[in-house]
Design an enzyme around this catalytic site. Sequence first.
Site, mmCIF file in Angstrom:
data_model
loop_
_atom_site.group_PDB
_atom_site.id
_atom_site.type_symbol
_atom_site.label_atom_id
_atom_site.label_comp_id
_atom_site.label_asym_id
_atom_site.label_seq_id
_atom_site.Cartn_x
_atom_site.Cartn_y
_atom_site.Cartn_z
ATOM 1 N N ASP A 23 0.845 -1.338 -0.072
ATOM 2 C CA ASP A 23 -0.036 0.083 -0.027
ATOM 3 C C ASP A 23 0.835 1.342 -0.059
ATOM 4 O O ASP A 23 0.423 2.445 -0.049
ATOM 5 C CB ASP A 23 -0.815 0.033 1.326
ATOM 6 C CG ASP A 23 -0.403 -0.081 2.605
ATOM 7 O OD1 ASP A 23 1.099 -0.570 2.734
ATOM 8 O OD2 ASP A 23 -1.001 0.182 3.700
ATOM 9 N N GLU A 74 11.479 -3.978 12.374
ATOM 10 C CA GLU A 74 12.542 -3.470 11.536
ATOM 11 C C GLU A 74 13.694 -3.385 12.279
ATOM 12 O O GLU A 74 15.031 -3.756 12.130
ATOM 13 C CB GLU A 74 12.274 -1.943 11.289
ATOM 14 C CG GLU A 74 11.083 -1.641 10.293
ATOM 15 C CD GLU A 74 9.754 -1.650 11.086
ATOM 16 O OE1 GLU A 74 9.548 -2.121 12.178
ATOM 17 O OE2 GLU A 74 8.691 -1.169 10.341
#
Length: 442
Positions: free
Chosen positions: A268, A351
């Site tokens: 997205d 992350e």
Amino acid sequence: MPSAHYLPLDPQASDADDLEEEEGQQEHRTSMNNNQYNIRYHPQPAVDYDVVVDDDDNDDDRTPTMGKAPRLSRSIPSRRRCWIMPIMLLVPFCIVFLYFMLSSQTLGLGTSLEDVDDDYEPHNGIDSPNTHALNETLHICSESHEDGRLYVQDKPSSAYAQLPVIYFVTPTYPRREQIPELTRLAHSLLHVPRLHWLVANDHERCDTYMDILLNRFGIPFTHMASPMPHKFRNSKPAPRGVANRRAALQWIRQHNLTNGVLYFGDDDNTYDLRLFTEIRQTQRVSMFPVGLIADYAVSGPVVRDGKVVAFLDSWVAARRWPVDMAGFAVNLGYMSLYPNVNMPYKPGYEEDLFLRSIGLHIDQIEPRGNNCTEILVWHTQTKNKKSPVVRLEKKYLDGRSNLGALFRSLKVMGVAFASDTEGPLATISKNGKGKPHSYFLS
Ligand code: UGA
Ligand code: MN
């Protein structure tokens, strides 16, 4: 610079004023300010000049210019005054008449089925109380007639053979927006040479429609199904996109890839084509700002003298690497030096923990995007809505119209579902009138 046309569009309600009404209200209008008058200004000159009486007969005043409207006369000629009374009496009558005409049309009252075909009046382009001819404010700001686009198709793929391959990992999951998101992303990736698209679907099975879709784009790809483990499904927050990224890491390991660049690109986000040129040069780990992240609408490294020295991100939470998944790229040769590479199922920390697992040091980070001054990727988010069920009888979803095939395809894509008994009744209309399904489909 004089503008060709300058009138703002008025809400429809005041558009309904007709010409006679304007004449009847002229006296009132003269006390209005210019702005109010501008909004009511009728864009067709022939009509305007009949209504707008210019007392000094200066032609300049007739040409609409930016910020200057034609003036109304303060005195009404006596010939006109005698018309005002009958017109004022006629106006309410016309309004009532028009109201009944319009409402009976909208409600479909008093029309037989055959009327659908009979009473269609194409718009003749002439201004009417409900329409304004095209006459908008328009300034050309700049334009170019030179096509400077670089298409991948301009050159044979062999022309790019020396470039390192970008392994673009996209976690995705079935929902109404999945196919449009992937279609949009694919159309960005279509411009990028030497890219392998790893599409990892958070789904139990392989989706045949996805195979067809990905094949059609012509981008080198691997479609894998890698569902989120059940135990995480209902946890809040859930580790979104983790099982799929892990599967892609596994695929890279299995293929012993030590050349190329890895990038995690969600389905997205919005990608600037310059991103690909930038990350392709990654020696170890590249970093760059991501737009539209959290409270600051940005997250990324702080750079001084060409070196990353710290991070700007509104959610630190003790993360050593407070960056977004889309804000870094990794060289596969470098990654292969760390056999324990991992992305744990820890929402919010994916992350950080991934970058820790590849032994990253701050002084090794390569700032990209003109020393992290440019945004090359945006964390756009598409509104997530439930797929609707639409009431449309199955007996009409056959080959007699397009609707059968259309709804079969919407179903396969998970976008919308037709049902005999559930959902709002599908409206099928012609000439502004809804009709029973049987009218057009039987
Ligand atoms: C942010 C980060 O930008 C993501 O990289 C991170 O994975 C995510 O938060 C998170 O940690 O939860 P955000 O826009 O909030 O992203 O999340 P989504 O876009 O909904 O999901 C991230 C990716 O995972 C998307 O590509 C999405 O298609 C995929 N996803 C999402 C799944 O595969 N399964 C899911 O159940 C939900
Ligand atoms: Mn997202």
